[in-house]
Write an enzyme that holds these catalytic residues in place. Structure first.
Site, mmCIF file in Angstrom:
data_model
loop_
_atom_site.group_PDB
_atom_site.id
_atom_site.type_symbol
_atom_site.label_atom_id
_atom_site.label_comp_id
_atom_site.label_asym_id
_atom_site.label_seq_id
_atom_site.Cartn_x
_atom_site.Cartn_y
_atom_site.Cartn_z
ATOM 1 N N ASN A 1 1.445 3.314 -2.279
ATOM 2 C CA ASN A 1 1.089 4.314 -3.284
ATOM 3 C C ASN A 1 0.228 5.441 -2.727
ATOM 4 O O ASN A 1 -0.019 6.433 -3.410
ATOM 5 C CB ASN A 1 0.337 3.660 -4.445
ATOM 6 N N GLY B 1 -1.701 7.395 1.143
ATOM 7 C CA GLY B 1 -1.888 7.467 2.579
ATOM 8 C C GLY B 1 -0.605 7.332 3.370
ATOM 9 O O GLY B 1 0.461 7.801 2.964
ATOM 10 N N ILE B 2 -0.700 6.678 4.513
ATOM 11 C CA ILE B 2 0.459 6.498 5.375
ATOM 12 C C ILE B 2 1.545 5.718 4.657
ATOM 13 O O ILE B 2 2.734 6.020 4.785
ATOM 14 C CB ILE B 2 0.035 5.794 6.679
ATOM 15 N N GLY B 3 1.152 4.721 3.886
ATOM 16 C CA GLY B 3 2.141 3.918 3.164
ATOM 17 C C GLY B 3 3.000 4.744 2.229
ATOM 18 O O GLY B 3 4.210 4.493 2.104
ATOM 19 N N GLY C 1 0.815 -1.207 0.000
ATOM 20 C CA GLY C 1 0.000 0.000 0.000
ATOM 21 C C GLY C 1 0.845 1.251 0.000
ATOM 22 O O GLY C 1 0.444 2.280 0.550
ATOM 23 N N TYR D 1 -13.372 -3.569 11.101
ATOM 24 C CA TYR D 1 -12.078 -2.995 10.724
ATOM 25 C C TYR D 1 -11.109 -3.053 11.903
ATOM 26 O O TYR D 1 -9.958 -3.498 11.761
ATOM 27 C CB TYR D 1 -12.245 -1.543 10.265
ATOM 28 N N SER E 1 -3.532 -0.402 14.220
ATOM 29 C CA SER E 1 -4.357 0.798 14.320
ATOM 30 C C SER E 1 -4.700 1.062 15.775
ATOM 31 O O SER E 1 -4.892 0.129 16.569
ATOM 32 C CB SER E 1 -5.653 0.617 13.523
#
Length: 316
Positions: free
Chosen positions: A29, A31-33, A27, A181, A156
């Site tokens: 690409n 957000g946090i990643g 991930g 989630y 999270s």
């Protein structure tokens, strides 16, 4: 390796050099990643972006290269919701070893109905946990080829108030998007700690730690054109929230420290310093429910069954 007491204070703006290292960020690409990948690139590492969407990976690659002189950024198509594709994705990696993998990719549903992956697993649990569980199995030869590789699993803060229902891991009977989630992220964190216990028992040189970003909002995140744009209005409206939470660039700090800090060890939990929600990264105490090894062991066995990973395979 330097001891924690003799090491200089951690500076998020002046990271240890990681030249010659290769890191995979799932991930990576967005957000946090994305910010994990950008910061690791600034440290001199070769960073591989794992992404379902080649166009988004290309945009993220271009953004990092525009900001980091001489950045070495690669990408691999990686769909954690498709377990059958993961072995092929790992084979397509054009690297001889991995010095770390950062398990960051994830999906969050805001509203019902319950959805499933093509493998028949609840989408959030299947992507966030089972996909990373299986991916780690296929990556282990590359991680073991490095002198001291690290697996860093991004959990999270939402997982802190959740508990796993081992009889309903797929949320057949209790599907509430936010709860499901949070439980999927809790499962990831249990996995990261149980993995380290098994690696230690096997005498592996690979270590595993977990991290969480605290409270990370898009509206407090600096813009990266073609990846993320934060408007002035959004930043102003979110300004009061900055007393408690932070942007996704700062949400990346705990995972980056877990990868780069010479004093970081397996089995640790990294998060923001201020109430676990914002601030510089620190090694924080393991949450009490994460310390339940019986839950982690049962989750491991269930994950093996659901993914088809051989339960007799010893990590590392």
């Amino acid at each position: 390796m330097s001891s924690a007491s003799s090491a200089p204070p951690w500076n998020v703006e002046r990271l240890p050099r990681a030249d010659g290292s290769t890191f995979l960020v799932t991930g990576g690409n967005a957000g946090i990643g994305y910010f994990v990948a950008e910061q690791l690139s600034e440290a001199g590492a070769t960073v591989v972006l794992g992404s379902r969407n080649p166009a988004k990976a290309e945009a993220a690659t271009a953004s990092i290269r525009a900001r980091v002189a001489g950045a070495r950024v690669l990408s691999v198509r990686l769909d954690l919701a498709d377990l059958g594709s993961l072995r092929t994705a790992v084979k397509s990696l054009e690297v001889e070893r991995l010095d770390a993998v950062i398990h960051n990719a994830g999906v969050a549903l805001d509203d019902p109905p319950r959805r499933e992956t093509d493998d028949g697993h609840e989408l959030m649990f299947g992507t966030n946990h089972l996909g990373h569980f299986a991916l780690t199995h296929w990556l282990m030869p590359l991680l073991s080829a490095a002198p001291a590789a690290r697996v860093v699993t991004m959990g999270s803060f939402a997982a802190k108030s959740e508990r796993l229902d081992l009889d309903d891991l797929q949320s057949w009977h209790d599907f509430r998007p936010k709860r499901t989630y949070g439980r999927s992220k809790l499962a990831q964190m249990h996995f990261g700690l149980e993995l380290d216990r098994r690696l230690r028992a096997a005498g592996s040189t690979v270590t595993s730690a977990v991290a969480h970003p605290g409270g990370a909002l898009d509206s407090l995140t600096p813009s990266r054109p073609s990846v993320h744009v934060s408007t002035t209005g959004a930043r102003l409206s979110a300004a009061p929230a900055a007393l408690l939470v932070q942007g996704k660039h700062a949400g990346a700090w705990p995972a980056v420290r877990a990868v780069l800090d010479p004093a970081a060890q397996g089995g640790q939990l990294w998060g923001p310093r201020v109430f676990g929600l914002r601030g510089k990264p620190r090694n924080e105490p393991i949450w009490s429910h994460l310390a339940d090894t019986s839950v982690a062991a049962r989750l491991w066995d269930a994950s093996c069954e659901l993914t088809g990973v051989d339960p007799g395979a010893v990590p590392g």
